[in-house]
Design an enzyme around this catalytic site. Structure first.
Site, short mmCIF file in Angstrom:
data_model
loop_
_atom_site.label_atom_id
_atom_site.label_comp_id
_atom_site.label_asym_id
_atom_site.label_seq_id
_atom_site.Cartn_x
_atom_site.Cartn_y
_atom_site.Cartn_z
N SER A 181 -11.27 -7.23 7.64
CA SER A 181 -10.59 -6.06 8.20
C SER A 181 -11.51 -4.89 8.53
O SER A 181 -11.03 -3.87 9.04
CB SER A 181 -9.47 -5.60 7.26
N LYS B 58 -11.28 -3.47 12.02
CA LYS B 58 -10.38 -2.39 12.41
C LYS B 58 -11.13 -1.08 12.69
O LYS B 58 -10.58 -0.19 13.34
CB LYS B 58 -9.33 -2.16 11.33
N ASP C 249 -1.31 -19.03 7.53
CA ASP C 249 -1.07 -17.59 7.44
C ASP C 249 0.26 -17.20 8.10
O ASP C 249 0.78 -16.11 7.83
CB ASP C 249 -2.20 -16.81 8.13
N SER D 227 -4.21 -1.07 5.92
CA SER D 227 -4.85 -2.19 6.63
C SER D 227 -3.82 -3.05 7.34
O SER D 227 -3.74 -4.26 7.15
CB SER D 227 -5.68 -3.04 5.66
N ASN E 204 -2.40 -5.21 9.95
CA ASN E 204 -2.91 -6.08 11.02
C ASN E 204 -2.12 -5.95 12.32
O ASN E 204 -2.68 -5.97 13.42
CB ASN E 204 -2.90 -7.54 10.57
N THR F 233 -11.71 -1.30 3.80
CA THR F 233 -11.86 -2.54 3.04
C THR F 233 -11.68 -3.75 3.95
O THR F 233 -11.18 -3.64 5.07
CB THR F 233 -10.80 -2.60 1.93
N GLY F 234 -12.06 -4.91 3.46
CA GLY F 234 -11.85 -6.15 4.19
C GLY F 234 -11.90 -7.33 3.24
O GLY F 234 -12.79 -7.38 2.38
N SER F 235 -10.96 -8.26 3.39
CA SER F 235 -10.93 -9.43 2.51
C SER F 235 -10.35 -10.64 3.22
O SER F 235 -9.27 -10.57 3.81
CB SER F 235 -10.06 -9.18 1.27
N LEU F 236 -11.05 -11.73 3.18
CA LEU F 236 -10.56 -13.06 3.47
C LEU F 236 -11.15 -13.96 2.37
O LEU F 236 -12.05 -13.53 1.65
CB LEU F 236 -11.02 -13.55 4.85
#
Length: 527
Positions: free
Chosen positions: A83, A86, A176, A330, A332, A443-446
């Site tokens: 993320s 973004k 997802d 965040s 999407n 922040t960003g998470s996968l």
């Protein structure tokens, strides 16, 4: 899109000259200051953590005042940013759409009207608003009723033609799809709550009246678009195991598991298949409540004719306000709508391709080397997005000159601030440290990919831009390592003091995030 290239280029020249002057009075690149040497050692030690064994790490830190790079580890390596993508999308939207941009949803009639009868079709036209609620459709219906229309002889036409009909990002994974962070994108949709998770419905399960009875299932907003198949059971006692699953390709939600008598209602967000139909269903029900009957059927996807006469209109909040739920939580869906809206506004094509081209043009104008990266969607859900950390820092440094910067900076999550719409996805991180209420970052998470990019004010008042992108790790989370680096940056000072020589304390434990989920994707958000 490049109309401001000369002023930016001039700013870059000034920055380079300033940096050169600063370097002459402090240290050269070959001779780092003692403070820099300590910072390098601290960040190197964090990145040597066993959780990153076999992983890839990119970290870049720049002093935005002087332009001097304080730390660079793999700053040119292309990594999955999650993320943090973004940052590009939101900055381009602020510049190219403008802080005052609003999305408009309107209703118009095509055909003669006489004695309360519309002898034609009623058109509900979507303008891409990702924040429109059932209550807003109710107000639109009230406006229609106030014009005197009581019966529509024709159809209710749901016009979503502002954007194309590609509902899901081309690289999003199939598993997802049911989760609200991967909701379908349409120019005509509904958000069930003030997190503005457009294209979703909140499904609730409350215990039945006795053991053995089916739980009571309700939805927010109430609608006829989703069908509930209730296989769950009320039990006397025991753990709640309620699950809501929407079948692929349709709108049947299967409810399974159990809930005990006396237990609190269990809720979850479920995406809908075809949000245009969902919006039309909610609006048609609102018309009925306000005494307007539509005799015809609901038609999806037809364009509103130029001859149609306006009856009602709803304008969204301005973009400057939308930035708060978008970046803090965040969201999407907001990122993808903004991407398509950029395409529509700049080239007349509401597609991902056109929108991504607009984003690339803007970030390239700021100095980002777009030839070194790949952006495939607006949100970062695609695992084909690849961005070098150094390019995020270039953007972060450049946008400080934008007139909308203060608004954008305030919309970024703030570390350790417990207010959900201030701290956002960082509200449970770095509390009680020098980084708390200091770090403003995305922040960003996968699964196997984590990132944190933004700003921190150092102990001696320098505004530092930083990007931390970590990939290919096997542990469940590396957020604590990101936090340690951010805390070290908050404690950084060029002054020689006893505090400056201390070891930076370990970061507080961050909440555990389920595999594959962005921190904000867990409802209610945990961090």
């Amino acid at each position: 899109m490049h109309r401001r290239l000369f002023p930016r280029a001039l700013a870059v020249l000034v920055l380079v000259a300033t940096a050169a002057t600063a370097g002459a009075t402090t240290a050269t690149a070959e001779a780092p200051t003692p403070a820099q040497t300590r910072l390098h050692a601290t960040i190197d030690a964090v990145l040597a953590d066993s959780r990153l064994d076999g992983a890839q790490a990119g970290v870049v830190v720049v002093d935005t005042t002087t332009g001097r790079t304080l730390y660079d580890r793999n700053g040119t390596r292309r990594l999955i940013p999650a993320s943090n993508t973004k940052l590009f999308t939101s900055a381009a939207a602020m510049e190219l759409l403008g802080p005052g941009h609003r999305f408009t949803t309107d209703v118009s009639a095509d055909g003669p009207r006489h004695a309360g009868m519309l002898s034609g079709d009623l058109y509900l036209r979507g303008g891409g608003d990702p924040t429109i609620l059932a209550a807003d459709y109710d107000r639109l219906a009230a406006q229609v009723a106030a014009t005197g229309v009581r019966v529509v002889a024709g159809n209710l036409v749901a016009d979503d033609t502002r954007y194309d009909r590609d509902r899901l990002g081309p690289d999003w994974t199939w598993d997802d799809e049911p989760y609200y962070y991967a909701a379908q994108v349409s120019a005509l949709t509904v958000a069930p709550d003030t997190d503005y998770d457009a294209g979703t419905v909140i499904v609730h399960a409350a215990p039945g009246t006795r053991a053995g009875a089916r739980p009571k299932i309700t939805m927010t907003p109430d609608n006829g678009w989703l069908r509930i198949e209730n296989r769950a059971e009320t039990v006397t006692e025991g753990e709640t195991t309620i699950s809501f699953e929407r079948e692929h390709g349709g709108n049947t939600v299967v409810v399974t598991g159990q809930i005990a008598l006396g237990q609190a209602t269990e809720s979850d967000w479920v995406t809908v298949w075809e949000p245009t139909g969902y919006a039309a269903d909610v609006f048609r029900s609102a018309l009925r409540r306000h005494g307007v009957r539509v005799l015809g059927r609901t038609v999806l996807g037809a364009a509103t004719p130029d001859t149609a006469k306006p009856l009602a209109r709803h304008d969204s909040m301005p973009l400057t306000d939308l930035m708060v739920p978008f970046l803090k939580l965040s969201n999407n869906g907001h990122a993808e709508v903004l991407t398509k809206e950029l395409g529509r506004q700049l080239s007349g094509s509401g597609t991902w391709a056109a929108g991504l081209s607009a984003i690339s043009g803007y970030v390239g104008d700021t100095g980002v080397d777009t030839g070194t990266l790949r952006q495939r969607d607006g949100s970062g859900l695609s695992r084909r997005n690849l961005v070098p950390p150094g390019q995020f820092v270039t953007l972060l440094s450049a946008v400080r000159a934008e007139p909308w910067f203060d608004t954008w900076y305030a919309a970024l999550p703030v570390a350790g601030n417990p207010n959900r719409l201030v701290g956002g996805t960082l509200r449970s991180r770095m509390s009680g440290t020098a980084a708390a209420n200091n770090v403003h970052a995305k922040t960003g998470s996968l699964t196997g990919a984590s990132a944190l990019s933004g700003y921190v004010t150092s102990a001696d008042g320098r505004l530092l831009a930083f990007s931390i992108v970590l990939n290919n790790y096997l542990t469940s989370s590396v957020k604590g390592l990101e936090d340690q680096i951010a805390i070290a940056l908050a404690a950084y000072t060029e002054r020689e003091t006893a505090t400056a020589r201390r070891t930076v304390p370990a970061a507080p434990e961050s909440p555990r995030v389920p595999e594959g989920r962005e921190c904000s994707w867990v409802k209610p958000a945990l961090c």
